[in-house]
Design a protein around this motif. Structure first.
Motif, short mmCIF file in Angstrom:
data_model
loop_
_atom_site.label_atom_id
_atom_site.label_comp_id
_atom_site.label_asym_id
_atom_site.label_seq_id
_atom_site.Cartn_x
_atom_site.Cartn_y
_atom_site.Cartn_z
N ILE A 14 0.87 -1.18 0.00
CA ILE A 14 0.00 0.00 0.00
C ILE A 14 0.90 1.23 0.00
CG2 ILE A 14 -1.70 1.34 1.29
CD1 ILE A 14 -2.96 -1.23 2.21
N PHE A 15 0.63 2.13 -0.93
CA PHE A 15 1.44 3.34 -1.08
C PHE A 15 0.56 4.57 -0.94
CE2 PHE A 15 3.34 0.13 -3.94
CZ PHE A 15 4.64 0.09 -3.46
N GLU A 16 1.10 5.59 -0.24
CA GLU A 16 0.46 6.91 -0.27
C GLU A 16 0.76 7.49 -1.64
OE1 GLU A 16 -0.01 10.87 2.49
OE2 GLU A 16 1.35 9.27 3.12
N THR A 17 -0.20 8.15 -2.24
CA THR A 17 -0.05 8.63 -3.61
C THR A 17 -0.74 9.97 -3.80
OG1 THR A 17 -0.38 8.02 -5.94
CG2 THR A 17 -2.12 7.37 -4.42
N LEU A 18 -0.21 10.75 -4.72
CA LEU A 18 -0.94 11.91 -5.23
C LEU A 18 -1.84 11.40 -6.34
CD1 LEU A 18 1.97 14.50 -5.52
CD2 LEU A 18 0.13 14.49 -3.84
N LEU A 19 -3.04 11.92 -6.43
CA LEU A 19 -3.98 11.49 -7.47
C LEU A 19 -4.07 12.55 -8.55
CD1 LEU A 19 -6.80 10.16 -5.13
CD2 LEU A 19 -5.11 8.80 -6.38
N ALA A 20 -3.66 12.19 -9.76
CA ALA A 20 -3.79 13.08 -10.91
C ALA A 20 -5.09 12.72 -11.60
CB ALA A 20 -2.59 12.92 -11.84
#
Length: 129
Positions: A14-20
């Motif tokens: 599980i990764f924290e991500t920015l959502l584009a």
């Protein structure tokens, strides 16, 4: 552009991500982001052919193409390259990770993948607002 934060899973990671999500966010991507870049997930409301390049992107990336909850292609993004990355297969989620993450976490083609947060319902509302 202030992108929404979220979480994405790939297999057991599980990764924290920015959502584009908007076209402006997707156009900018990780351009001008120095090492280590944040993880960025490009989310599309329906599958389509998506191709990327690394112009103005100084950090090497692992670029993972996904469709219908499955990883189908993994590419290396070379810094500043204008070579086109991507196939003529439809994708609905593309995840960019700092180069080496795929190898260190054992991510491979066929892994299950998806957005944990925002929920599918919250994403649906974003796409249809």
């Amino acid at each position: 552009v202030n992108m929404m934060d979220g979480f994405v899973f790939i297999d057991n990671n599980i990764f924290e991500t920015l959502l584009a999500i908007s076209s402006a966010e997707q156009s900018k991507g990780l351009m001008y982001q120095n090492w280590p870049p944040p993880i960025m997930s490009f989310v599309y409301n329906k599958p389509k052919i998506n191709k990327f390049w690394m112009s103005n992107t100084p950090s090497p990336l692992d670029i993972i193409f996904c469709c219908n909850g499955t990883v189908f292609d993994i590419n290396k993004g070379e810094p500043f390259s204008t070579e086109i990355i991507g196939s003529n297969n439809n994708s609905d989620l593309i995840i960019e990770l700092p180069y080496g993450t795929v190898k260190s976490t054992g991510i491979k083609i066929g892994n299950k993948v998806g957005i944990v947060k925002p929920t599918p319902y919250e994403l649906y509302k974003l796409f249809n607002s």
